[in-house]
Design an enzyme around this catalytic site. Structure first.
Site, PDB file in Angstrom:
ATOM      1  N   ASP A 215       6.087 -37.255 126.565  1.00  0.00           N
ATOM      2  CA  ASP A 215       6.179 -35.821 126.849  1.00  0.00           C
ATOM      3  C   ASP A 215       7.125 -35.131 125.854  1.00  0.00           C
ATOM      4  O   ASP A 215       8.008 -35.769 125.275  1.00  0.00           O
ATOM      5  CB  ASP A 215       6.705 -35.634 128.280  1.00  0.00           C
TER       6      ASP A 215
ATOM      7  N   ASN B 186       6.231 -32.990 123.129  1.00  0.00           N
ATOM      8  CA  ASN B 186       5.796 -32.649 121.764  1.00  0.00           C
ATOM      9  C   ASN B 186       5.892 -31.141 121.532  1.00  0.00           C
ATOM     10  O   ASN B 186       6.361 -30.683 120.484  1.00  0.00           O
ATOM     11  CB  ASN B 186       4.331 -33.048 121.541  1.00  0.00           C
TER      12      ASN B 186
ATOM     13  N   ARG C   8       7.708 -28.833 123.208  1.00  0.00           N
ATOM     14  CA  ARG C   8       9.097 -28.331 123.182  1.00  0.00           C
ATOM     15  C   ARG C   8       9.782 -28.670 121.868  1.00  0.00           C
ATOM     16  O   ARG C   8      10.521 -27.875 121.306  1.00  0.00           O
ATOM     17  CB  ARG C   8       9.902 -28.953 124.347  1.00  0.00           C
TER      18      ARG C   8
ATOM     19  N   ARG D 130       2.636 -25.835 118.365  1.00  0.00           N
ATOM     20  CA  ARG D 130       2.652 -27.060 119.182  1.00  0.00           C
ATOM     21  C   ARG D 130       2.020 -28.250 118.462  1.00  0.00           C
ATOM     22  O   ARG D 130       2.463 -29.385 118.595  1.00  0.00           O
ATOM     23  CB  ARG D 130       1.941 -26.798 120.509  1.00  0.00           C
TER      24      ARG D 130
ATOM     25  N   GLU E 229      -5.647 -33.662 133.753  1.00  0.00           N
ATOM     26  CA  GLU E 229      -5.144 -32.285 133.877  1.00  0.00           C
ATOM     27  C   GLU E 229      -5.030 -31.604 132.501  1.00  0.00           C
ATOM     28  O   GLU E 229      -5.073 -30.374 132.412  1.00  0.00           O
ATOM     29  CB  GLU E 229      -3.768 -32.264 134.551  1.00  0.00           C
ATOM     30  N   ASN E 230      -4.892 -32.379 131.437  1.00  0.00           N
ATOM     31  CA  ASN E 230      -4.747 -31.777 130.101  1.00  0.00           C
ATOM     32  C   ASN E 230      -5.991 -30.998 129.651  1.00  0.00           C
ATOM     33  O   ASN E 230      -5.907 -30.172 128.743  1.00  0.00           O
ATOM     34  CB  ASN E 230      -4.403 -32.839 129.039  1.00  0.00           C
TER      35      ASN E 230
ATOM     36  N   ARG F  81      -5.692 -27.204 129.287  1.00  0.00           N
ATOM     37  CA  ARG F  81      -4.981 -26.537 128.175  1.00  0.00           C
ATOM     38  C   ARG F  81      -5.945 -25.678 127.365  1.00  0.00           C
ATOM     39  O   ARG F  81      -7.167 -25.861 127.448  1.00  0.00           O
ATOM     40  CB  ARG F  81      -4.347 -27.600 127.260  1.00  0.00           C
TER      41      ARG F  81
ATOM     42  N   ARG G 200       9.310 -37.103 136.828  1.00  0.00           N
ATOM     43  CA  ARG G 200       8.095 -37.263 137.639  1.00  0.00           C
ATOM     44  C   ARG G 200       7.091 -38.176 136.944  1.00  0.00           C
ATOM     45  O   ARG G 200       7.188 -38.423 135.737  1.00  0.00           O
ATOM     46  CB  ARG G 200       7.471 -35.901 137.952  1.00  0.00           C
ATOM     47  N   LEU G 201       6.101 -38.643 137.751  1.00  0.00           N
ATOM     48  CA  LEU G 201       5.110 -39.586 137.222  1.00  0.00           C
ATOM     49  C   LEU G 201       3.867 -38.887 136.681  1.00  0.00           C
ATOM     50  O   LEU G 201       3.108 -39.482 135.911  1.00  0.00           O
ATOM     51  CB  LEU G 201       4.692 -40.590 138.297  1.00  0.00           C
TER      52      LEU G 201
HETATM   53  C1  FPP Z   1       2.903 -34.094 125.933  1.00  0.00           C
HETATM   54  O1  FPP Z   1       3.616 -33.161 125.189  1.00  0.00           O
HETATM   55  C2  FPP Z   1       2.011 -34.837 125.103  1.00  0.00           C
HETATM   56  C3  FPP Z   1       0.663 -34.801 125.179  1.00  0.00           C
HETATM   57  C4  FPP Z   1      -0.101 -33.967 126.123  1.00  0.00           C
HETATM   58  C5  FPP Z   1      -0.195 -35.587 124.329  1.00  0.00           C
HETATM   59  C6  FPP Z   1       0.414 -36.789 123.702  1.00  0.00           C
HETATM   60  C7  FPP Z   1      -0.227 -36.913 122.396  1.00  0.00           C
HETATM   61  C8  FPP Z   1       0.292 -37.451 121.292  1.00  0.00           C
HETATM   62  C9  FPP Z   1       1.581 -38.146 121.257  1.00  0.00           C
HETATM   63  C10 FPP Z   1      -0.421 -37.352 120.004  1.00  0.00           C
HETATM   64  C11 FPP Z   1      -1.793 -37.873 120.007  1.00  0.00           C
HETATM   65  C12 FPP Z   1      -1.875 -39.243 120.549  1.00  0.00           C
HETATM   66  C13 FPP Z   1      -2.523 -40.257 119.967  1.00  0.00           C
HETATM   67  C14 FPP Z   1      -2.575 -41.573 120.635  1.00  0.00           C
HETATM   68  C15 FPP Z   1      -3.159 -40.117 118.671  1.00  0.00           C
HETATM   69  P1  FPP Z   1       3.506 -31.644 125.614  1.00  0.00           P
HETATM   70  O2  FPP Z   1       2.696 -30.962 124.599  1.00  0.00           O
HETATM   71  O3  FPP Z   1       3.045 -31.539 127.014  1.00  0.00           O
HETATM   72  O4  FPP Z   1       5.004 -31.205 125.491  1.00  0.00           O
HETATM   73  P2  FPP Z   1       5.716 -30.022 126.277  1.00  0.00           P
HETATM   74  O5  FPP Z   1       5.823 -30.483 127.706  1.00  0.00           O
HETATM   75  O6  FPP Z   1       7.022 -29.913 125.593  1.00  0.00           O
HETATM   76  O7  FPP Z   1       4.853 -28.805 126.121  1.00  0.00           O
END
Ligand code: FPP
Length: 260
Positions: free
Chosen positions: A25, A27, A29, A38, A72-73, A76, A199-200
């Site tokens: 989690d 990325n 932020r 982002r 859930e993603n 987005r 959280r999980l």
């Molecule tokens: C959460 O950060 C991360 C994700 C929803 C995706 C994770 C993806 C990667 C690490 C890159 C792609 C993965 C692979 C295996 C190629 P967020 O964007 O929800 O962060 P935030 O909570 O700060 O907004």
């Protein structure tokens, strides 16, 4: 082919986590703090994936499960979803050499048919190419959600009961496990979450029942080998009880042994 790098286990004060699971989690932020879009954070997140996969494989971790995209993603914005799917596709092609070099077997976990055709195709090719590797199992949780996994399992249990293939009186924990996406991989020992949330988030709810949780304030793009080592050292200091008693058995039952 060049020989696989030697497995070097770190020296620890306690047990080594054979299965590590990670909620990657923060990325977004991380990018926002740098006034970047982002996707900049997701790209940097891929570097962390590469580094963590490589160092886990070289330490002899048996399984690593990364939460790369949840059910859930899909809520987005479309632009972010397509950037993530593109990164996934590129990752699956670019990392093949490194996966092979380190003997890693890659496998998808989740509702994989939800993925765009191009990403699914590269996933299947990478699964096939790495399928005979006998090193670490890397599971990418993609379009994964625990509640969905459990609902799908319940549906199949009901169908098997209806067809007479399963006796409801004999359903126990292990029966239900056998209906999950990947029943054979042992449960995670250590579950890491980056970016500080406690959280999980619908990740491995069944399988993580006794996982040791490790939450760090660092965002995923900052989570590299040094942070991974910190989490493994923290795990080694934990005393796992699985609901039993450790170190108290003697005082309770008067025996000179302790069970973990
Ligand atoms: C959460 O950060 C991360 C994700 C929803 C995706 C994770 C993806 C990667 C690490 C890159 C792609 C993965 C692979 C295996 C190629 P967020 O964007 O929800 O962060 P935030 O909570 O700060 O907004």
């Amino acid at each position: 082919m060049t020989p696989r790098p030697e497995i070097v286990r770190p020296e620890l004060d306690g047990p080594f986590p054979e299965h590590i699971a990670v909620v990657m989690d923060g990325n977004g932020r991380w990018a926002e703090k740098r006034s970047q879009p982002r996707v900049f954070g997701h790209r940097a997140g891929v570097e962390s994936v590469r580094e963590v996969v490589t160092s886990c494989a070289r330490m002899g971790v048996q399984s690593l499960t990364l939460y790369a995209f949840s059910v859930e993603n899909w809520k987005r914005p479309e632009a972010e979803i397509s950037q993530l799917m593109r990164l996934l596709k590129v990752f699956l092609v670019r990392e093949r050499r490194l996966l092979m070099k380190n003997g890693v077997r890659l496998s998808g976990l989740g509702r994989l048919d939800d993925l765009p055709a191009a990403a699914l195709e590269e996933l299947r090719k990478t699964e096939e190419l790495t399928g005979d590797n006998d090193g670490m199992l890397l599971r990418l949780a993609l379009s994964y959600g625990s509640r969905t996994e459990l609902a799908e399992a319940a549906r199949q249990v009901a169908l098997d009961v209806r067809e007479g293939a399963l006796d409801p009186d004999r359903i126990d924990d292990e029966t239900l496990r056998s209906y999950l996406y990947d029943p054979l991989t042992p449960d995670p020992d250590l579950l890491i979450r980056t970016a500080g949330e406690m959280r999980l988030s619908n990740f491995l709810l069944w399988q993580a029942s006794y996982a040791e949780l490790y939450v760090t304030e660092r965002c995923w793009p900052e989570f590299r080998e040094a942070e991974l080592m910190e989490s493994i050292h923290a795990y080694a200091k934990r005393r796992r009880k699985f609901g039993g008693l450790v170190g108290k058995v003697r005082e309770v039952v008067g025996e000179d042994s302790a069970g973990a």
